[in-house]
Write a protein that holds these residues in place. Structure first.
Motif, PDB file in Angstrom:
ATOM      1  N   THR A 292       3.584 -31.230 -63.467  1.00 41.24           N
ATOM      2  CA  THR A 292       2.366 -31.716 -62.813  1.00 41.24           C
ATOM      3  C   THR A 292       1.249 -31.929 -63.828  1.00 41.24           C
ATOM      4  OG1 THR A 292       2.972 -30.482 -60.813  1.00 41.24           O
ATOM      5  CG2 THR A 292       0.708 -31.285 -60.961  1.00 41.24           C
TER       6      THR A 292
ATOM      7  N   SER B 247       4.323 -28.948 -56.047  1.00 37.18           N
ATOM      8  CA  SER B 247       5.170 -29.162 -57.228  1.00 37.18           C
ATOM      9  C   SER B 247       6.111 -30.349 -57.058  1.00 37.18           C
ATOM     10  CB  SER B 247       5.982 -27.902 -57.535  1.00 37.18           C
ATOM     11  OG  SER B 247       6.776 -27.533 -56.414  1.00 37.18           O
TER      12      SER B 247
ATOM     13  N   TYR C 123       0.092 -35.509 -57.492  1.00 38.44           N
ATOM     14  CA  TYR C 123       0.872 -36.753 -57.488  1.00 38.44           C
ATOM     15  C   TYR C 123       0.281 -37.757 -56.498  1.00 38.44           C
ATOM     16  CZ  TYR C 123       4.338 -33.809 -59.835  1.00 38.44           C
ATOM     17  OH  TYR C 123       4.978 -32.974 -60.703  1.00 38.44           O
TER      18      TYR C 123
ATOM     19  N   ASN D  56       5.272 -38.939 -56.054  1.00 37.19           N
ATOM     20  CA  ASN D  56       5.802 -39.058 -57.410  1.00 37.19           C
ATOM     21  C   ASN D  56       7.013 -39.994 -57.420  1.00 37.19           C
ATOM     22  OD1 ASN D  56       6.097 -38.470 -60.194  1.00 37.19           O
ATOM     23  ND2 ASN D  56       7.631 -36.911 -59.724  1.00 37.19           N
TER      24      ASN D  56
END
Length: 509
Positions: free
Chosen positions: A408, A373, A347, A378
């Motif tokens: 992802t 994760s 991200y 993000n």
């Protein structure tokens, strides 16, 4: 739709015809003259071919593994300016080099990489005929001694010289620098490769000092040149300055270190980055000794576009070393290659590198690789309505085992409308559900090559959808060791390809 088999251009048809019937064109020579006489010049059936056409015929024969010495005897003539013989090193001997020297006197680009059967004596004969050369690749050859010195002094137009793996020593490089000080020899050299040679840091320092146009210099460890050179400030060897002035600003465009035995300290990185503000490419793929703190000195390179970082010796991290670089100069980075790094934040890469065109993540050396994760980057991307990876053209991801989430992987694919190449090895999240959802938002219309190895959750469904799309450009599909894709599936793919007359190559195991 996948590219259809179209009509070939007349030039391509002619090249293919010549290559397919090469023995017919050589029949008179092989029957009546070959082995009986030694010709330096032959007026044969290929005299009217252009330099480009000759190379295309040679490349076609090399690809088919059919190129022989008598083909070269007839194909080579005086108009050849670009010649690549690196793919046929087994048939290139002294006799062939004498033929090249006698006939190809206008050569501008010559690639003899790995032609190790050629003696230094033959290279000496060739060197005398290379006065127009602009680019020479002599990697892993025996172009040494007088032959190499003649090239150094005689090739005044030379811009690129690859001597990787050649027995070059400091005296050869000092000769180059001496000539350059007089405006002679290959003083206009832009790129020099002396990796895996006997050339020391002192000679490399002399190159930086005396070749004003040098921009790319590949040696065993370019990062020690500046700190050690400053300690030798004012020293000379054979009339060449082997020290670095404290205020020296170098115009190198690339800094490369790929030797796993090379030692690079944090101070080496600091001093090198300080003296090379024009660098656009950094490769640290293997060396040890530096830490996250040293790596962060790269943030001073505000023109950086290509970055390769390896944690082969477990000496750096993504969050402590790579992330600060991306935060500082990520807006300009177009190529990013990460090796053996844990806790990679995809991200962050997508948010901080809006111009990214190529992403290569290789973590095969790790037993299991952890990917972040959940990331604040993000959230920022969603809040600013930014589409990560929307300029990505090439995606390469290699792993042994990893824990990348479906979300992802979806971020990597969902907005990558420019993707042309996807190369995946053992990525569990590259599976039907992810790929089908990605295709709903991004039909991958520019995708030309898809290569997948060992992805057990990928079945025929997304591949079929790609083949049936009426607008994409897919041309090469490799599906290896994907257990959910059966032999029958591969046959069904081939039926679609044949029925649509698509120009698609399919490989399945």
């Amino acid at each position: 739709m996948p590219r259809r088999n179209g009509l070939f251009r007349l030039n391509e048809i002619c090249v293919q015809y010549i290559a397919n019937h090469i023995e017919f064109w050589c029949e008179d020579y092989t029957k009546n003259y070959m082995g009986k006489h030694s010709f330096l010049h032959i007026i044969g059936p290929f005299e009217d071919l252009t330099s480009e056409q000759v190379q295309k015929v040679l490349s076609t024969l090399q690809r088919k593994r059919q190129l022989a010495r008598h083909h070269l005897q007839l194909l080579l003539h005086n108009r050849v300016q670009h010649l690549d013989l690196s793919g046929c090193s087994k048939i290139i001997n002294d006799q062939m080099i004498y033929v090249v020297a006698a006939r190809c006197k206008r050569l501008k680009n010559l690639n003899l990489s790995n032609c190790s059967r050629v003696s230094s004596k033959a290279f000496l004969t060739l060197a005398d005929k290379l006065s127009d050369a602009i680019c020479l690749n002599l990697k892993q050859t025996r172009c040494i001694g007088d032959a190499l010195r003649l090239i150094i002094t005689n090739c005044t137009k030379l811009r690129e010289l690859n001597l990787q793996g050649v027995q070059v020593n400091d005296s050869d490089i000092f000769l180059m620098c001496q000539a350059a000080q007089k405006g002679e020899g290959c003083c206009r050299l832009v790129s020099l490769d002396v990796l895996d040679t006997w050339v020391t840091e002192k000679a490399v320092t002399a190159v930086i000092n005396h070749l004003p146009e040098i921009r790319h210099l590949n040696c065993n460890n370019v990062f020690v040149i500046f700190p050690e050179g400053m300690e030798r400030h004012g020293q000379e060897i054979d009339g060449c300055d082997v020290g670095i002035a404290p205020n020296k600003m170098c115009k190198l465009k690339s800094l490369t270190a790929e030797n796993p035995n090379a030692l690079i300290t944090d101070n080496n990185l600091f001093v090198t980055c300080l003296h090379c503000p024009e660098v656009t490419k950094v490769v640290l793929a293997g060396p040890h000794g530096f830490t996250d703190a040293g790596l962060r000195h790269i943030v001073s390179l505000n023109k950086l576009k290509e970055l390769t970082i390896s944690s082969h010796h477990n000496n750096i991290s993504f969050s402590g070393g790579v992330l600060p670089i991306l935060q500082a100069v990520g807006k300009k980075i177009t190529h990013l290659h990460l090796q053996d790094l844990e806790d990679i934040d995809v991200y962050a890469i997508g948010f901080l590198c809006p111009e990214l065109q190529s992403l290569n993540i290789d973590v095969r050396s790790l037993d299991i690789c952890n990917f972040i994760s959940e990331s604040s980057f993000n959230t920022q991307a969603v809040g600013q309505r930014r589409n990560p990876f929307d300029k990505l053209r090439k995606l390469v991801m290699y792993a042994q085992e990893e824990n990348m989430t479906d979300d992802t992987m979806l971020v990597l694919l969902k907005h990558s409308h420019e993707l042309e190449t996807v190369d995946i090895i053992h990525m569990g999240s590259f599976k039907d559900a992810v790929l089908l959802e990605a295709l709903e938002n991004n039909r991958l219309l520019k995708l030309c090559k898809l290569s997948v190895f060992g992805c057990g959750s990928l079945s025929h469904a997304p591949i079929t959808q790609l083949l049936l799309d009426d607008q994409n450009e897919i041309g090469d599909i490799r599906l290896l060791e994907c257990r959910e894709i059966s032999l029958q599936d591969s046959r069904d793919f081939l039926k679609i390809i044949r029925k649509g007359r698509y120009n698609v190559t399919l490989e399945w195991t």
